[in-house]
Design a protein around this motif. Sequence first.
Motif, PDB file in Angstrom:
ATOM      1  N   ALA A  92       0.839  -1.206   0.000  1.00 14.08           N
ATOM      2  CA  ALA A  92       0.000   0.000   0.000  1.00 14.08           C
ATOM      3  C   ALA A  92       0.875   1.258   0.000  1.00 14.08           C
ATOM      4  CB  ALA A  92      -0.931  -0.005   1.201  1.00 14.08           C
ATOM      5  N   VAL A  93       1.906   1.264   0.820  1.00 12.60           N
ATOM      6  CA  VAL A  93       2.796   2.428   0.853  1.00 12.60           C
ATOM      7  C   VAL A  93       3.564   2.537  -0.459  1.00 12.60           C
ATOM      8  CG1 VAL A  93       4.741   3.517   2.041  1.00 12.60           C
ATOM      9  CG2 VAL A  93       2.992   2.306   3.358  1.00 12.60           C
ATOM     10  N   ALA A  94       3.989   1.406  -1.018  1.00 14.68           N
ATOM     11  CA  ALA A  94       4.736   1.413  -2.280  1.00 14.68           C
ATOM     12  C   ALA A  94       3.882   1.961  -3.420  1.00 14.68           C
ATOM     13  CB  ALA A  94       5.216   0.001  -2.603  1.00 14.68           C
ATOM     14  N   GLU A  95       2.594   1.704  -3.384  1.00 15.36           N
ATOM     15  CA  GLU A  95       1.705   2.181  -4.442  1.00 15.36           C
ATOM     16  C   GLU A  95       1.344   3.655  -4.239  1.00 15.36           C
ATOM     17  OE1 GLU A  95      -1.503  -0.573  -4.231  1.00 15.36           O
ATOM     18  OE2 GLU A  95      -0.333  -2.250  -5.058  1.00 15.36           O
ATOM     19  N   GLU A  96       1.100   4.041  -2.996  1.00 16.56           N
ATOM     20  CA  GLU A  96       0.692   5.417  -2.716  1.00 16.56           C
ATOM     21  C   GLU A  96       1.881   6.373  -2.612  1.00 16.56           C
ATOM     22  OE1 GLU A  96      -2.309   6.454  -2.728  1.00 16.56           O
ATOM     23  OE2 GLU A  96      -3.447   4.573  -2.630  1.00 16.56           O
ATOM     24  N   LEU A  97       3.050   5.808  -2.176  1.00 17.16           N
ATOM     25  CA  LEU A  97       4.237   6.630  -1.894  1.00 17.16           C
ATOM     26  C   LEU A  97       3.892   7.785  -0.958  1.00 17.16           C
ATOM     27  CD1 LEU A  97       6.026   6.666  -5.381  1.00 17.16           C
ATOM     28  CD2 LEU A  97       6.575   5.292  -3.351  1.00 17.16           C
TER      29      LEU A  97
END
Length: 295
Positions: A11-16
């Motif tokens: 999720a963090v990798a996609e949203e940054l």
Amino acid sequence: MDVRRLKYFLAVAEELHFGRAATRLEIAQPPLSRQIAALEADIGAQLFDRSRSQIRLTQAGEIFEGHARAIVDRLENAYRETRLVGEGGQGRLRIAFVGSASHGVLPTLIKSYRSHFPKVELALSAMNNAELHSAIIQREIDIAVARPDLGDDELRREPLAHEDLVLAIPDASELASRKEIRFADLSDQTFVLYPRRPRPSYADHILSICKQEGFEPAALELAQDFQTAISLVSVGVGICVVPASVAATTRPGVFYRPYVGLNPGTSLTIHARRDNQSPQVRNFLEVARKFVRSR
């Protein structure tokens, strides 16, 4: 490794962005940050470059993202497929039936089941009643469609169809030109009956009709199965008494005719082991019940 942490990382990798990722995951941002930090500690590598203005994946993070996504996708697929099999929407169902059933309502029933459960693999085979009984008791098949039924208290049964009997006659026989055929007048004919063994069987059902009509056939030709019996009729060996649904399928050398006289008909019955509680079997029996009611 905690799969939940993998999902948090993705999720963090996609949203940054930790805030947007936390909102998407429906958790607070501080716990999300702690989970990512714990993941980095477990791996022994920094996954994100953190700055006040931007978050980016490190080279290690880029490598890990591909592996994490594959793991999560495979796990979700495993959950989905397992759940589908558990609900009877996937998996395998082994159905065996007497040969003559392929000319009646059974193909339509199987088509109906396929329309409801297209992902279930069907294994279909033809057997006589004795083979059906042995196979279902030995758990080699899940569903047995017998004529008329299998007398065993270990099996539950659902009626499928009842139909009249008709005569299968060689096209060269003088019977084919008669306007009306009386069963009692067939005492001079060779009867082709099936199966040859074991007995009693469908053959004995036909012989009992002969006896009640006051005669015994002049000669008997016993075949092991329905298809062989019809083949013998087509080459002029004798006549055969078959379910009326068989007449819907033409066969070179064979005429089908109704007759006047005792006609108790014949039935098809669906069987399953009482202790077979698989969802595939339950679903098939439920489709069969609805199918019978609709007819």
